[in-house]
Design a protein around this motif. Structure first.
Motif, PDB file in Angstrom:
ATOM      1  N   GLU A   1      34.047  47.413  32.571  1.00  0.00           N
ATOM      2  CA  GLU A   1      34.887  48.332  31.777  1.00  0.00           C
ATOM      3  C   GLU A   1      35.244  47.749  30.405  1.00  0.00           C
ATOM      4  N   ASN A   2      35.361  46.422  30.326  1.00  0.00           N
ATOM      5  CA  ASN A   2      35.692  45.831  29.023  1.00  0.00           C
ATOM      6  C   ASN A   2      34.511  45.918  28.053  1.00  0.00           C
ATOM      7  N   VAL A   3      33.319  45.901  28.596  1.00  0.00           N
ATOM      8  CA  VAL A   3      32.129  46.097  27.760  1.00  0.00           C
ATOM      9  C   VAL A   3      32.076  47.559  27.304  1.00  0.00           C
ATOM     10  N   ALA A   4      32.343  48.458  28.231  1.00  0.00           N
ATOM     11  CA  ALA A   4      32.326  49.884  27.880  1.00  0.00           C
ATOM     12  C   ALA A   4      33.367  50.187  26.800  1.00  0.00           C
ATOM     13  N   ASP A   5      34.553  49.572  26.912  1.00  0.00           N
ATOM     14  CA  ASP A   5      35.600  49.808  25.910  1.00  0.00           C
ATOM     15  C   ASP A   5      35.213  49.240  24.547  1.00  0.00           C
ATOM     16  N   ALA A   6      34.589  48.045  24.576  1.00  0.00           N
ATOM     17  CA  ALA A   6      34.242  47.390  23.306  1.00  0.00           C
ATOM     18  C   ALA A   6      33.004  48.016  22.662  1.00  0.00           C
ATOM     19  N   HIS A   7      32.229  48.756  23.455  1.00  0.00           N
ATOM     20  CA  HIS A   7      31.004  49.400  22.935  1.00  0.00           C
ATOM     21  C   HIS A   7      31.065  50.884  23.317  1.00  0.00           C
TER      22      HIS A   7
ATOM     23  N   GLY B   1      36.411  44.830  35.008  1.00  0.00           N
ATOM     24  CA  GLY B   1      35.776  43.618  34.500  1.00  0.00           C
ATOM     25  C   GLY B   1      36.486  42.363  34.975  1.00  0.00           C
ATOM     26  N   GLY B   2      35.793  41.235  34.902  1.00  0.00           N
ATOM     27  CA  GLY B   2      36.402  39.955  35.254  1.00  0.00           C
ATOM     28  C   GLY B   2      36.448  39.725  36.756  1.00  0.00           C
ATOM     29  N   GLU B   3      37.115  38.647  37.128  1.00  0.00           N
ATOM     30  CA  GLU B   3      37.082  38.184  38.523  1.00  0.00           C
ATOM     31  C   GLU B   3      37.606  39.236  39.504  1.00  0.00           C
ATOM     32  N   GLN B   4      38.508  40.118  39.035  1.00  0.00           N
ATOM     33  CA  GLN B   4      39.041  41.142  39.947  1.00  0.00           C
ATOM     34  C   GLN B   4      37.920  41.999  40.542  1.00  0.00           C
TER      35      GLN B   4
ATOM     36  N   GLY C   1      29.856  40.919  32.444  1.00  0.00           N
ATOM     37  CA  GLY C   1      30.014  39.485  32.577  1.00  0.00           C
ATOM     38  C   GLY C   1      29.510  39.019  33.932  1.00  0.00           C
ATOM     39  N   GLY C   2      29.537  37.706  34.136  1.00  0.00           N
ATOM     40  CA  GLY C   2      29.025  37.125  35.373  1.00  0.00           C
ATOM     41  C   GLY C   2      29.686  37.706  36.614  1.00  0.00           C
ATOM     42  N   ALA C   3      30.963  38.040  36.518  1.00  0.00           N
ATOM     43  CA  ALA C   3      31.668  38.551  37.691  1.00  0.00           C
ATOM     44  C   ALA C   3      31.115  39.923  38.096  1.00  0.00           C
ATOM     45  N   VAL C   4      31.006  40.816  37.132  1.00  0.00           N
ATOM     46  CA  VAL C   4      30.475  42.156  37.445  1.00  0.00           C
ATOM     47  C   VAL C   4      29.022  42.054  37.915  1.00  0.00           C
ATOM     48  N   LEU C   5      28.252  41.176  37.306  1.00  0.00           N
ATOM     49  CA  LEU C   5      26.852  41.040  37.726  1.00  0.00           C
ATOM     50  C   LEU C   5      26.751  40.502  39.153  1.00  0.00           C
TER      51      LEU C   5
ATOM     52  N   THR D   1      26.458  40.159  29.574  1.00  0.00           N
ATOM     53  CA  THR D   1      27.105  40.433  28.284  1.00  0.00           C
ATOM     54  C   THR D   1      28.047  39.330  27.819  1.00  0.00           C
ATOM     55  N   THR D   2      28.117  38.208  28.558  1.00  0.00           N
ATOM     56  CA  THR D   2      28.901  37.060  28.089  1.00  0.00           C
ATOM     57  C   THR D   2      27.950  35.897  27.836  1.00  0.00           C
ATOM     58  N   VAL D   3      28.444  34.895  27.114  1.00  0.00           N
ATOM     59  CA  VAL D   3      27.627  33.701  26.887  1.00  0.00           C
ATOM     60  C   VAL D   3      27.267  33.076  28.227  1.00  0.00           C
ATOM     61  N   LEU D   4      28.266  32.931  29.089  1.00  0.00           N
ATOM     62  CA  LEU D   4      28.021  32.281  30.382  1.00  0.00           C
ATOM     63  C   LEU D   4      27.035  33.065  31.242  1.00  0.00           C
ATOM     64  N   ALA D   5      27.136  34.378  31.192  1.00  0.00           N
ATOM     65  CA  ALA D   5      26.222  35.190  32.000  1.00  0.00           C
ATOM     66  C   ALA D   5      24.801  35.142  31.427  1.00  0.00           C
ATOM     67  N   GLN D   6      24.676  35.058  30.105  1.00  0.00           N
ATOM     68  CA  GLN D   6      23.338  35.032  29.503  1.00  0.00           C
ATOM     69  C   GLN D   6      22.667  33.671  29.652  1.00  0.00           C
TER      70      GLN D   6
ATOM     71  N   MET E   1      38.210  33.177  49.993  1.00  0.00           N
ATOM     72  CA  MET E   1      37.224  32.181  49.549  1.00  0.00           C
ATOM     73  C   MET E   1      36.298  32.736  48.481  1.00  0.00           C
ATOM     74  N   LYS E   2      36.067  31.900  47.488  1.00  0.00           N
ATOM     75  CA  LYS E   2      35.201  32.262  46.365  1.00  0.00           C
ATOM     76  C   LYS E   2      33.756  32.409  46.862  1.00  0.00           C
ATOM     77  N   ASN E   3      33.111  33.470  46.452  1.00  0.00           N
ATOM     78  CA  ASN E   3      31.686  33.692  46.749  1.00  0.00           C
ATOM     79  C   ASN E   3      31.340  33.579  48.231  1.00  0.00           C
ATOM     80  N   LEU E   4      32.279  33.974  49.106  1.00  0.00           N
ATOM     81  CA  LEU E   4      31.989  33.814  50.538  1.00  0.00           C
ATOM     82  C   LEU E   4      30.886  34.765  51.000  1.00  0.00           C
TER      83      LEU E   4
ATOM     84  N   THR F   1      31.423  41.156  20.614  1.00  0.00           N
ATOM     85  CA  THR F   1      32.751  41.682  20.959  1.00  0.00           C
ATOM     86  C   THR F   1      33.502  40.792  21.942  1.00  0.00           C
ATOM     87  N   LEU F   2      32.910  39.656  22.268  1.00  0.00           N
ATOM     88  CA  LEU F   2      33.614  38.752  23.183  1.00  0.00           C
ATOM     89  C   LEU F   2      34.852  38.175  22.529  1.00  0.00           C
ATOM     90  N   GLN F   3      35.881  37.955  23.335  1.00  0.00           N
ATOM     91  CA  GLN F   3      37.021  37.198  22.822  1.00  0.00           C
ATOM     92  C   GLN F   3      36.551  35.778  22.518  1.00  0.00           C
TER      93      GLN F   3
HETATM   94  N1  LIG Z   1      25.541  33.992  40.322  1.00  0.00           N
HETATM   95  C1  LIG Z   1      25.579  32.809  39.743  1.00  0.00           C
HETATM   96  O1  LIG Z   1      24.627  32.027  39.826  1.00  0.00           O
HETATM   97  C2  LIG Z   1      26.784  32.413  38.962  1.00  0.00           C
HETATM   98  C3  LIG Z   1      26.760  31.246  38.197  1.00  0.00           C
HETATM   99  C4  LIG Z   1      27.885  30.913  37.444  1.00  0.00           C
HETATM  100  C5  LIG Z   1      29.011  31.735  37.461  1.00  0.00           C
HETATM  101  N2  LIG Z   1      28.993  32.864  38.229  1.00  0.00           N
HETATM  102  C6  LIG Z   1      30.164  33.742  38.291  1.00  0.00           C
HETATM  103  O2  LIG Z   1      30.336  34.363  37.019  1.00  0.00           O
HETATM  104  C7  LIG Z   1      31.712  34.709  36.869  1.00  0.00           C
HETATM  105  C8  LIG Z   1      32.172  34.331  35.481  1.00  0.00           C
HETATM  106  O3  LIG Z   1      31.407  35.041  34.552  1.00  0.00           O
HETATM  107  P1  LIG Z   1      31.798  35.126  32.997  1.00  0.00           P
HETATM  108  O4  LIG Z   1      32.112  33.777  32.506  1.00  0.00           O
HETATM  109  O5  LIG Z   1      30.744  35.937  32.374  1.00  0.00           O
HETATM  110  O6  LIG Z   1      33.209  35.855  33.014  1.00  0.00           O
HETATM  111  P2  LIG Z   1      33.656  37.343  33.397  1.00  0.00           P
HETATM  112  O7  LIG Z   1      32.603  38.124  34.036  1.00  0.00           O
HETATM  113  O8  LIG Z   1      34.938  37.174  34.137  1.00  0.00           O
HETATM  114  O9  LIG Z   1      33.931  37.959  31.948  1.00  0.00           O
HETATM  115  C9  LIG Z   1      34.992  37.468  31.135  1.00  0.00           C
HETATM  116  C10 LIG Z   1      35.743  38.628  30.472  1.00  0.00           C
HETATM  117  O10 LIG Z   1      34.954  39.168  29.411  1.00  0.00           O
HETATM  118  C11 LIG Z   1      34.820  40.592  29.567  1.00  0.00           C
HETATM  119  N3  LIG Z   1      33.551  40.915  28.908  1.00  0.00           N
HETATM  120  C12 LIG Z   1      32.301  40.746  29.373  1.00  0.00           C
HETATM  121  N4  LIG Z   1      31.404  41.021  28.429  1.00  0.00           N
HETATM  122  C13 LIG Z   1      32.086  41.376  27.317  1.00  0.00           C
HETATM  123  C14 LIG Z   1      31.703  41.765  25.998  1.00  0.00           C
HETATM  124  N5  LIG Z   1      30.417  41.775  25.625  1.00  0.00           N
HETATM  125  N6  LIG Z   1      32.684  42.089  25.108  1.00  0.00           N
HETATM  126  C15 LIG Z   1      33.988  42.024  25.478  1.00  0.00           C
HETATM  127  N7  LIG Z   1      34.410  41.639  26.689  1.00  0.00           N
HETATM  128  C16 LIG Z   1      33.468  41.322  27.612  1.00  0.00           C
HETATM  129  C17 LIG Z   1      34.904  40.798  31.063  1.00  0.00           C
HETATM  130  O11 LIG Z   1      35.273  42.105  31.382  1.00  0.00           O
HETATM  131  C18 LIG Z   1      35.987  39.787  31.438  1.00  0.00           C
HETATM  132  O12 LIG Z   1      37.255  40.311  31.171  1.00  0.00           O
HETATM  133  C19 LIG Z   1      32.466  34.010  37.967  1.00  0.00           C
HETATM  134  O13 LIG Z   1      32.809  34.954  38.968  1.00  0.00           O
HETATM  135  C20 LIG Z   1      31.455  33.023  38.527  1.00  0.00           C
HETATM  136  O14 LIG Z   1      31.659  32.756  39.884  1.00  0.00           O
HETATM  137  C21 LIG Z   1      27.907  33.212  38.972  1.00  0.00           C
END
Ligand SMILES: NC(=O)c1ccc[n+]([C@@H]2O[C@H](COP(=O)([O-])OP(=O)(O)OC[C@H]3O[C@@H](n4cnc5c(N)ncnc54)[C@H](O)[C@@H]3O)[C@@H](O)[C@H]2O)c1
Ligand SMILES: [Zn+2]
Length: 403
Positions: A66-72, A101-104, A135-139, A160-165, A181-184, A203-205
């Motif tokens: 939803e945060n991606v949808a709002d920002a785009h 979006g996010g861990e929720q 982001g990684g959480a939604v994916l 759509t985040t650096v960490l996810a890409q 538990m995380k990722n159970l 559009t990332l923070q």
């Molecule tokens: N599957 C795997 O191999 C693996 C590896 C590492 C981490 N993870 C998981 O990834 C998650 C963390 O992912 P993350 O760091 O991407 O954080 P995240 O998914 O929590 O995203 C961070 C915030 O950025 C928002 N957001 C995402 N893209 C955006 C954009 N383009 N513009 C504006 N806002 C945006 C999201 O809604 C959220 O609020 C954790 O749950 C972690 O466990 C999974």
């Protein structure tokens, strides 16, 4: 039945077990780097859907963070328009849907069920596609929804985040948090394709942009000295989010993660090692201790600095290496101390240290923690000296606060 067995045994053919003989399954998937994925003249998305069957009209659904949808705000419309223009190749079976979006996103069993129900209602079968954008959480959530429905439908990830890409989105794991538990709950399920669109990152923070670079520092430290040197030379460009530097760092980081999956010999992590999880025992514990107030990447940065210092103290990493790690992370913009590092139980024991055993428990088997033999060279150890680790922690506090 017993007659059959006794007649077999009379022939001396009564084996204690029947075996399915060894078989292998081939996996492959592309990771594209593109810009403005749903611009009507960008062929990447269409080509990906047609990758295996060019002649068919491919059905697909889309779920958006939803945060991606709002920002785009035009994204939903752009996807629908793209599908309309390429109607011979694809059918968008329902308007793109928003998910929290996010861990929720990973913490809500009702959401998981609702999305699985949605795939059933839309008659998504194993030849149709589930596209997750976020982001990684939604994916992780959408990947698990796709993997658990019909025992696995095709799944395209749009991180759509650096960490996810550079990490979470390019690998083979998915999952949600459950029963505290995380990722159970989750599975190993390679995606059909991964589409990294750099335009989303704008559009990332700032905080999320910087957090994601921790994984680049991590993988450079354990695999690639030249990449570490490059990161040192480009720390301020990364801090400022300069697109060229960000792209280079993301690409190299993704490549090193993918190489581990492809060539590391254990893509589905059946052994005791988590070779890419340098700095992560402390990071996972810190995330939990702060109830996810710290982002994953922020916690990882602290874990990297801590384990670099510990590596020096136990005689693995040459002296001074820890200073370079610390200084690089600071210049990129990380805080390397958090009060949660000091949290203690009733006996005064540091709660952080429980993270070592919890790290082992996630996989089971022998404790295996990656430390540094040198900048660019990780090495696994099977024991952590807690007194030494506490000294490393004191060093980190002094480096940050000077007391
Ligand atoms: N599957 C795997 O191999 C693996 C590896 C590492 C981490 N993870 C998981 O990834 C998650 C963390 O992912 P993350 O760091 O991407 O954080 P995240 O998914 O929590 O995203 C961070 C915030 O950025 C928002 N957001 C995402 N893209 C955006 C954009 N383009 N513009 C504006 N806002 C945006 C999201 O809604 C959220 O609020 C954790 O749950 C972690 O466990 C999974
Ligand atoms: Zn990580």
């Amino acid at each position: 039945m017993s007659a059959v067995i006794s007649s077999l045994s009379q022939r001396g053919d009564e084996r204690p077990a029947l075996h399915v003989q060894s078989f292998s399954v081939h996996f492959e998937y592309p990771v594209y780097f593109t810009e403005r994925l749903f611009a009507h003249d960008n062929p990447v998305f269409k080509d990906v859907l047609q990758r295996r069957e060019a002649a068919r009209r491919h059905r697909f659904v889309v779920f958006i963070d939803e945060n991606v949808a709002d920002a785009h705000p035009s994204l939903t419309h752009d996807i629908a328009e793209y599908a309309r223009r390429h109607a011979q190749a694809m059918e968008l079976v329902a308007p793109p849907e928003r998910v929290p979006g996010g861990e929720q996103a990973k913490n809500d069993p009702a959401l998981l069920t609702r999305l699985q129900q949605r795939l059933a209602d839309l008659r998504i079968d194993r030849h149709a596609f589930v596209v997750g954008i976020g982001g990684g959480a939604v994916l992780d959530l959408i990947g698990y929804v796709a993997a658990s429905t019909h025992r696995g439908v095709r799944h395209v990830r749009v991180p759509t985040t650096v960490l996810a890409q550079n990490d979470a989105g390019v690998g083979v794991k998915n999952g949600v948090n459950a029963f505290g538990m995380k990722n159970l709950l989750g599975s190993f399920a390679p995606p059909f394709a991964v589409l990294n669109d750099s335009a989303f990152l704008r559009t990332l923070q700032r905080r999320d942009r910087i957090a994601g670079t921790a994984e680049a520092v991590k993988v450079a430290l354990i695999r690639d000295r030249a990449f570490f040197d490059w990161l040192e030379g480009n720390a301020s460009a990364l801090r400022d989010g300069e697109p060229a530097a960000m792209q280079r760092a993301i690409r190299r980081c993704a490549e090193l993660h993918m190489r581990q999956i492809e060539q590391g010999g254990d893509p589905f992590e059946t052994g005791s090692a988590r070779p890419l999880d340098y700095g992560h025992w402390a990071a996972h514990k810190l995330e939990a201790l702060t109830s996810h107030e710290l982002r994953h990447g922020e916690a990882v940065a602290i874990g990297l600095a801590l384990d670099a210092r510990y590596s020096v103290q136990v005689g693995m990493l040459p002296d001074g290496g820890e200073e370079r790690v610390h200084s690089l992370l600071k210049r990129i913009g990380f805080d390397l101390w958090h009060p949660a590092l000091d949290m203690r139980d009733a006996e005064g024991r540091r709660l952080l240290l429980d993270g070592i055993e919890e790290f082992r428990e996630h996989l089971g088997g022998e404790l295996t923690i990656t430390l540094l033999r040198d900048l660019g060279i990780g090495e696994e150890v099977h024991r952590i000296d807690t007194a030494e680790m506490l000294r490393a922690l004191d060093w980190l506090r002094r480096r940050e606060h000077g007391d």
